[in-house]
Enzyme design. Structure first.
Site, short mmCIF file in Angstrom:
data_model
loop_
_atom_site.label_atom_id
_atom_site.label_comp_id
_atom_site.label_asym_id
_atom_site.label_seq_id
_atom_site.Cartn_x
_atom_site.Cartn_y
_atom_site.Cartn_z
N SER A 159 38.59 -16.48 -20.25
CA SER A 159 39.38 -15.26 -20.05
C SER A 159 40.52 -15.57 -19.09
CB SER A 159 38.48 -14.17 -19.45
OG SER A 159 39.23 -13.06 -19.01
N TYR B 186 31.74 -11.13 -13.98
CA TYR B 186 32.56 -11.56 -15.13
C TYR B 186 33.41 -12.77 -14.72
CZ TYR B 186 35.41 -10.97 -19.38
OH TYR B 186 36.05 -11.15 -20.58
N1 NAD Z 1 39.24 -8.03 -25.09
C1 NAD Z 1 39.78 -8.66 -24.05
O1 NAD Z 1 40.73 -8.16 -23.43
C2 NAD Z 1 39.24 -9.99 -23.62
C3 NAD Z 1 39.95 -10.68 -22.63
C4 NAD Z 1 39.48 -11.92 -22.20
C5 NAD Z 1 38.34 -12.46 -22.77
N2 NAD Z 1 37.67 -11.77 -23.72
C6 NAD Z 1 36.46 -12.38 -24.27
O2 NAD Z 1 36.54 -12.41 -25.68
C7 NAD Z 1 35.23 -12.45 -26.23
C8 NAD Z 1 35.11 -11.45 -27.35
O3 NAD Z 1 35.21 -10.13 -26.80
P1 NAD Z 1 35.94 -8.91 -27.52
O4 NAD Z 1 37.03 -8.50 -26.64
O5 NAD Z 1 36.21 -9.23 -28.95
O6 NAD Z 1 34.80 -7.80 -27.35
P2 NAD Z 1 33.97 -6.92 -28.42
O7 NAD Z 1 33.06 -6.07 -27.58
O8 NAD Z 1 34.87 -6.26 -29.38
O9 NAD Z 1 33.13 -8.04 -29.20
C9 NAD Z 1 32.09 -8.77 -28.58
C10 NAD Z 1 30.97 -8.95 -29.59
O10 NAD Z 1 29.92 -9.71 -28.94
C11 NAD Z 1 28.67 -9.15 -29.34
N3 NAD Z 1 27.63 -9.46 -28.37
C12 NAD Z 1 27.40 -8.89 -27.16
N4 NAD Z 1 26.33 -9.43 -26.59
C13 NAD Z 1 25.85 -10.37 -27.46
C14 NAD Z 1 24.74 -11.26 -27.42
N5 NAD Z 1 23.90 -11.28 -26.39
N6 NAD Z 1 24.57 -12.10 -28.47
C15 NAD Z 1 25.42 -12.07 -29.53
N7 NAD Z 1 26.47 -11.22 -29.63
C16 NAD Z 1 26.68 -10.39 -28.59
C17 NAD Z 1 28.94 -7.65 -29.42
O11 NAD Z 1 27.95 -6.98 -30.19
C18 NAD Z 1 30.34 -7.63 -30.04
O12 NAD Z 1 30.26 -7.58 -31.45
C19 NAD Z 1 34.27 -12.21 -25.05
O13 NAD Z 1 33.74 -13.43 -24.61
C20 NAD Z 1 35.18 -11.61 -23.99
O14 NAD Z 1 34.69 -11.83 -22.68
C21 NAD Z 1 38.09 -10.55 -24.16
#
Ligand code: NAD
Length: 289
Positions: free
Chosen positions: A147, A160
């Site tokens: 991230s 986080y």
């Molecule tokens: N959205 C942002 O702004 C952002 C920024 C930086 C990093 N990220 C990272 O991107 C990645 C994806 O996140 P996103 O933004 O698409 O969020 P999201 O919530 O849309 O998707 C995350 C998915 O992970 C699944 N999940 C949660 N716990 C789980 C587990 N224990 N085992 C398997 N699946 C699990 C959820 O059910 C969900 O479908 C994450 O690692 C997040 O930290 C997101």
């Protein structure tokens, strides 16, 4: 995206957000995709999308419920993918969660452990479980989603931050080891800024929060939707382009690029600058995710 044609790609947390967009893009590029998530409904939707995206029957893809924090389940899953699809070329350790518990002082050890079990240990299990088959494939790539908060520390995100800094450190070390070994496998650390997904909405809240604290978090969740400017499709495109270029680090979105520059050039002043930017856009110096 030619690189991914006829490849075998594994995406965790593919039932929503960035993971779903990656799965669809890889399918469109001609990959056979193994998707997993803890959310069956989200997973089913993605499975349908990748089936139609590749203009093919969903038969060439694979879906399975998987909790990335479950070590045994992850290693068994790697075997299943290998048996069903063949040696994976790409593991994208994407599944991740956020906490809306506030300061380090207000976040319990159990909440820290829960978040680390998914955001750090889940990524390590995925990396270790799939590395042997990546090495057996013609080419292999480990893609770990960290991230912007794996590059800068921010208030109310200590757990986080810890998990995402850990993912970056582990992935950067792995990449250097693979380079030294002249391995056919490579590794990339991904640093998205704000991406329009459900992550803030799905953030785990502490049971001890007062109604007022809950209302304030709800407000921040709404602000996240406005602040997060990058779409999931654009994020997926930037991530896969980074893999094609074999980058060590991919900064996703203008906000990630800007804050990365600020923290490298002003390591002592960046928290003040980030706080001011956040205050200007949201009225608060404390981000939710
Ligand atoms: N959205 C942002 O702004 C952002 C920024 C930086 C990093 N990220 C990272 O991107 C990645 C994806 O996140 P996103 O933004 O698409 O969020 P999201 O919530 O849309 O998707 C995350 C998915 O992970 C699944 N999940 C949660 N716990 C789980 C587990 N224990 N085992 C398997 N699946 C699990 C959820 O059910 C969900 O479908 C994450 O690692 C997040 O930290 C997101």
């Amino acid at each position: 995206m030619q690189k991914f044609n006829h490849s075998i790609a594994v995406v965790t947390g593919a039932g929503s957000g960035i993971g779903r967009a990656l799965a669809v893009m890889l399918s469109e590029a001609g990959a056979r995709v193994a998707i997993s998530d803890i959310d069956q409904a989200g997973l089913n939707e993605t499975f349908e999308l990748i089936g139609s995206a590749s203009d093919d029957s969903a038969g060439r893809h694979h879906q399975q419920i998987l909790n990335v924090a479950d070590k045994e389940a992850m290693f068994a899953y790697a075997d299943t993918v290998q048996n069903q699809l063949g040696n994976a070329n790409l593991i994208i350790n994407n599944a991740g969660v956020a906490l809306g518990t506030g300061s380090l002082q207000n976040t319990s050890l159990e909440e820290f452990e829960w978040l680390m079990s998914i955001n750090f240990w889940g990524v390590l299990y995925g990396t270790k479980a799939f590395l042997p088959q990546l090495e057996q494939a013609e080419w292999g790539h480990v893609v770990n989603i960290s991230s912007l908060f794996g590059l800068i520390g921010v208030p109310d995100q200590s757990a986080y931050n810890a998990s995402k800094f850990a993912v970056r450190g582990m992935t950067e070390a792995l990449r250097q080891e693979l380079d030294l070994e002249q391995s056919s496998v490579s590794a990339t650390s991904i640093h998205p800024g704000g991406i329009k997904t459900n992550i803030a909405r799905n953030a785990r809240l502490s049971e001890n929060l007062s109604d007022q604290e809950r209302a304030s978090i709800q407000e921040k969740t709404d602000q996240f939707d406005v602040l997060a400017r990058t779409t999931t499709d654009s994020a997926a495109q930037q991530i896969l382009t980074g893999v094609i270029k074999n980058k060590r680090r991919v900064l996703v979105g203008g906000d990630a690029k800007l804050m990365d520059w600020v923290q490298r050039h002003m390591p002592n002043a960046y928290p003040t600058i980030f706080g001011k930017l956040l205050e200007l856009t949201t009225g608060s110096k404390r981000p939710l995710v």
